[in-house]
Structures are given as structure tokens and as C-alpha cells.
Design a protein around this motif. Structure first.
Motif, PDB file in Angstrom:
ATOM      1  N   VAL A  78      20.532  48.005  44.624  1.00 33.29           N
ATOM      2  CA  VAL A  78      19.550  48.904  43.988  1.00 33.29           C
ATOM      3  C   VAL A  78      19.407  48.484  42.531  1.00 33.29           C
ATOM      4  CG1 VAL A  78      19.000  51.257  43.317  1.00 33.29           C
ATOM      5  CG2 VAL A  78      20.079  50.829  45.530  1.00 33.29           C
ATOM      6  N   LEU A  79      18.181  48.147  42.142  1.00 33.86           N
ATOM      7  CA  LEU A  79      17.909  47.726  40.780  1.00 33.86           C
ATOM      8  C   LEU A  79      16.994  48.758  40.129  1.00 33.86           C
ATOM      9  CD1 LEU A  79      18.309  45.422  38.706  1.00 33.86           C
ATOM     10  CD2 LEU A  79      16.190  44.421  39.571  1.00 33.86           C
ATOM     11  N   GLU A  80      17.518  49.411  39.096  1.00 39.02           N
ATOM     12  CA  GLU A  80      16.750  50.425  38.378  1.00 39.02           C
ATOM     13  C   GLU A  80      16.020  49.800  37.188  1.00 39.02           C
ATOM     14  OE1 GLU A  80      19.592  53.355  37.294  1.00 39.02           O
ATOM     15  OE2 GLU A  80      19.990  54.009  39.349  1.00 39.02           O
ATOM     16  N   ASP A  81      14.945  50.443  36.795  1.00 41.57           N
ATOM     17  CA  ASP A  81      14.171  50.002  35.639  1.00 41.57           C
ATOM     18  C   ASP A  81      13.842  48.507  35.736  1.00 41.57           C
ATOM     19  OD1 ASP A  81      12.802  50.288  33.273  1.00 41.57           O
ATOM     20  OD2 ASP A  81      14.580  50.069  32.000  1.00 41.57           O
ATOM     21  N   TRP A  82      13.351  48.112  36.898  1.00 43.71           N
ATOM     22  CA  TRP A  82      13.084  46.697  37.140  1.00 43.71           C
ATOM     23  C   TRP A  82      11.902  46.164  36.331  1.00 43.71           C
ATOM     24  CZ3 TRP A  82       8.317  45.420  39.116  1.00 43.71           C
ATOM     25  CH2 TRP A  82       7.583  46.435  39.740  1.00 43.71           C
ATOM     26  N   ARG A  83      11.004  47.028  35.909  1.00 43.09           N
ATOM     27  CA  ARG A  83       9.836  46.559  35.156  1.00 43.09           C
ATOM     28  C   ARG A  83      10.230  46.006  33.782  1.00 43.09           C
ATOM     29  NH1 ARG A  83       7.998  50.834  38.180  1.00 43.09           N
ATOM     30  NH2 ARG A  83       6.084  50.429  39.398  1.00 43.09           N
ATOM     31  N   SER A  84      11.159  46.685  33.112  1.00 45.63           N
ATOM     32  CA  SER A  84      11.617  46.167  31.817  1.00 45.63           C
ATOM     33  C   SER A  84      12.404  44.873  32.007  1.00 45.63           C
ATOM     34  CB  SER A  84      12.473  47.206  31.097  1.00 45.63           C
ATOM     35  OG  SER A  84      13.639  47.505  31.850  1.00 45.63           O
ATOM     36  N   LEU A  85      13.179  44.789  33.087  1.00 47.84           N
ATOM     37  CA  LEU A  85      13.914  43.557  33.384  1.00 47.84           C
ATOM     38  C   LEU A  85      12.942  42.415  33.650  1.00 47.84           C
ATOM     39  CD1 LEU A  85      16.532  42.004  34.093  1.00 47.84           C
ATOM     40  CD2 LEU A  85      16.242  42.835  36.443  1.00 47.84           C
ATOM     41  N   GLU A  86      11.887  42.704  34.396  1.00 50.07           N
ATOM     42  CA  GLU A  86      10.901  41.671  34.711  1.00 50.07           C
ATOM     43  C   GLU A  86      10.265  41.117  33.442  1.00 50.07           C
ATOM     44  OE1 GLU A  86       7.237  41.165  37.889  1.00 50.07           O
ATOM     45  OE2 GLU A  86       7.500  43.078  36.854  1.00 50.07           O
TER      46      GLU A  86
END
Length: 421
Positions: A78-86
Motif C-alpha cells: 500500500v503506497l500512500e500519497d503516491w501523487r507527491s512521490l510521482e
């Protein structure tokens, strides 16, 4: 003839012995056998290494047609806040594209057929940038996956096993259950088949289904989270170094697991590399055995030419020149076998895609079954560096095989050799 007379004495006599008609036909037979053996060994070595190179490249290309160069996941998938990571990884050096995904297991059913599959939720436009699935579509398009419409794209073998075509409705059962007054029941959703892809690898074609990322998040109750982010690099062989750089870049910003394609499929490529080395050693030994048949040829030739050697020695020819004469004779045998083997080996390796199907049709066999091997076609990739190494190795072994018989020829005693002539 004038050309041969201008050659150095040792080369002229060595070529003359090779061209002259021998009284002992058994020597000619052994020479021919040595040439054929060296040629077959060299040809087999070139073809096998070319097939191993082709297999490795084809397997890598097909795996990376579905997999990614780099993959970033979170704890418990489960990866949270994936948009900022992207956004962070997109600005990293060597990273060309990023795409989120949801990965889970599921059970697909249609009519009386039931098949387990890996369910991957994707964003079609982003997925096309990190993988090559769009170019392997047999029917439909990846862009036909739209949020809320619950469409599914199946592998060709999976679609065939279920017996579905475009437009059919399949039922997807998620293993994560939901609690009801009657107990835990699996979550079930009906999906419409909107596309079929065929990578050419049975593992993916028979066990992968693609749905839209939003549909996957809803079915598996991921919320705004995803399983991970897949990355495409400008150079796939630079993946381990980029993974280390991203690890340092993301350190302290969260718990991330970064893996590259060499780690995910390391066993495949290690096995191929090991098999390639073993096959090289085995076939090189075959070339060595054939090359050392030259020893028998030259030993018999020295015995047959003892009188000629004695006469040349009485005319002042040095033992070193006698030795060089027979080295030339043996080297010519090895060179003819090596050149012929290299020619036919390169010819077969460049036309393996024609030769193998012809043999399969003639004998009614299939070398690579789809349900056993990762790929069903026999690929070939000829590397001229391999050809050079094989040719040089074969010629060096042929030269080594001439040393002992030539040394014996140089040690012939003229008086003793002419005693019974």
C-alpha cells in the motif's frame, strides 16, 4: 606455380605436402575427419551462443513489455500519497515516465470456466509510457479501459481458457471478503472484456488481467492509495544505479521499497548466463577434441615422410624449419575446418527463424511448447565478438595440436631414417 616458388621454404613445402597425393589414404581420411570435426564444432558453438544471446534478449524484451524498469512500493503493498512521490521521481535523472498501479489477485469466471489471475489496475495513458502493452494488443485498445465502466483487458491464453471474446461479461471475485450477517463472502463484480493482448510469454498471456486503476481501487477498497509506482528509464541497464540514487533521494521522506527488473527476474537471467557459459565450455571441448585429431594426422604424416625429412636434413635444412613445415600442414587443416565451420555457423545463426520452422514442419515436432517454455519461438542474435573468440580459440587449439608431431619431425635422425630406404 611461380607464386608458390616465391613463398618461404617452410611454407612452400608445408603447402606442397598438403596438396600432394598421399600414398597412405588413411592419412587423408584422418585429415578430412579432423576438418569436419572442427567445422561442426565451430558451427555448433556459433549457433548455440547466438540462440542463447537471442533467448536472453527476447526474454528481457518480453518481460519488460509487461514489467517495469523500476518499481516503488509501500509497506504491505500500500503506497500512500503516491501523487507527491510521482512528482519527486519524475524529476530524477534518467527517469522518463512514471505510472501508478494496483496489484492484486482475483478469480475470473465465465460460463463454466474459472481461472485465477493477477489483476493489475492501471491508468491506460500512463501505462503506455512505462510498458509496451499497447503495441501487443490483439483486439481492442488499452485506452478502452475507462473509470466506472468496469472494462477488463485479458491475456490471449487467459481469454482462450475462459472462452471469451470482446464484449463478453466475466465475473471477477476478489479474495478480500466482506462481512455479512451470513458470514464472510468474497467481493464480486462483473467486468466487460474490452481488449486482448499477447506478449508471447505464457506466464503473462495466461495469468494477467488489466482493469482501470479507479475500478481496481474501488474493488479492492484501496481508497486513494495504490500498490506502487512503476518507472521507465532512459537505459534499462542503468536500473540498479538509478535505484540506489532514488533510495538516497527519498531517504527520510517515507517508507519505500525500490526494486529494479534485474532483482525481480534475476534468477532467469542468471540461469541463462550460466547455461551459456556451460554450453560454451562443452562445445569448446568438442572443438578441442576435433583439433587434437590433427595430432594423429601429423604423427602419421611424419612417419610417412621420414625419408623426405632425412633428405632435407642432409641438404642442410634446420630442425626448426622441419618443425615449421609440419606446423604449416596442421595449421592449414585447422584453418580450413575453422573457416568452413564459421561460415556455416554464421549462415545458420542468421537464418534460424527459417531453418527451425522448416525442421519442425518436416518432422512434425515443436522445439518450444508455449505451456512449458517462456517463449515459443527460437530466437537468435549473432554477436561478431563471439564469432571472433570462437574462431581464434579453434585456430589456437589447432596450432597447439601441431607442436608435438612437428617436434618429433625435427628430431628425426637422417642416417637412421635412410638406413632402410
Amino acid at each position: 606455380m611461380a607464386f608458390f616458388r616465391q613463398l618461404p621454404f617452410e611454407l612452400f613445402v608445408g603447402l606442397r605436402y598438403t596438396r600432394a597425393k598421399r600414398r597412405n589414404h588413411f592419412i587423408s581420411f584422418i585429415s578430412l575427419t579432423s576438418m569436419i570435426g572442427i567445422g561442426l564444432g565451430v558451427a555448433a558453438l556459433i549457433v548455440v551462443l547466438s540462440v542463447m544471446n537471442g533467448f536472453q534478449e527476447e526474454l528481457r524484451n518480453r518481460i519488460l513489455g509487461v514489467a517495469s524498469h523500476l518499481q516503488i512500493t509501500g509497506p504491505d503493498n500500500v503506497l500512500e500519497d503516491w501523487r507527491s512521490l510521482e512528482q519527486k521521481v519524475k524529476g530524477a535523472p534518467h527517469v522518463q515516465a512514471a505510472a501508478p498501479y494496483v496489484m492484486a489477485q482475483g478469480m475470473l469466471s465465465f460460463s463454466q470456466s474459472v481461472q485465477g489471475a493477477i489483476i493489475r489496475g492501471v491508468l491506460p495513458d500512463a501505462e503506455d509510457k512505462v510498458a509496451e502493452l499497447g503495441s501487443h494488443m490483439r483486439a481492442g485498445r488499452l485506452q478502452d479501459l475507462k473509470p466506472g465502466e468496469f472494462g477488463v483487458v485479458l491475456g490471449a491464453e487467459l481469454a482462450q481458457s475462459l472462452g471469451v471474446v470482446l464484449g463478453d461479461k466475466v465475473v471477477l471475485m476478489a479474495p478480500q471478503g466482506q462481512f455479512t450477517p451470513t458470514g464472510v463472502v468474497p467481493r464480486i463484480k462483473q467486468f466487460t472484456v474490452v481488449g486482448v493482448f499477447e506478449i508471447g510469454m505464457f506466464e503473462y498471456d495466461s495469468g494477467l488481467a488489466l482493469i482501470h486503476l479507479d475500478d481496481a481501487a474501488r474493488l479492492y477498497r484501496m481508497g486513494e492509495n495504490v500498490s506502487g509506482v512503476r518507472l521507465k528509464l532512459d537505459d534499462l541497464f542503468n536500473a540498479p544505479a538509478v535505484a540506489r540514487q532514488l533510495g538516497e533521494r527519498l531517504m527520510g521522506t517515507g517508507n519505500y521499497y525500490i526494486s529494479d527488473w534485474t532483482q525481480q527476474h534475476a534468477n532467469f537471467f542468471r540461469a541463462i548466463q550460466m547455461e551459456k557459459r556451460v554450453m560454451f565450455i562443452i562445445l569448446a571441448l568438442i572443438v578441442a577434441v576435433a583439433a587434437f585429431n590433427i595430432v594423429s594426422t601429423l604423427v602419421m604424416a611424419v612417419t610417412d615422410k621420414r625419408a623426405d625429412i632425412a633428405i632435407m636434413r642432409t641438404f642442410g635444412v634446420s630442425p626448426r624449419s622441419i618443425m615449421q613445415i609440419f606446423i604449416v600442414q596442421g595449421a592449414l587443416i585447422g584453418m580450413i575446418g575453422t573457416v568452413a565451420g564459421a561460415f556455416f555457423g554464421v549462415l545458420i545463426a542468421l537464418n534460424i527463424d527459417t531453418v527451425v520452422p522448416m525442421i519442425e514442419r518436416m518432422f512434425g515436432v515443436q522445439f518450444l511448447a508455449k505451456d512449458v517454455y517462456y517463449i515459443s519461438d527460437l530466437p537468435s542474435r549473432l554477436l561478431w565478438s563471439d564469432v571472433t573468440v570462437i574462431v581464434v580459440l579453434s585456430f589456437v587449439l589447432s596450432l597447439l595440436a601441431t607442436l608435438y608431431p612437428s617436434w618429433r619431425a625435427a628430431k628425426v635422425n637422417p642416417a637412421e631414417a635412410l638406413r632402410y630406404e
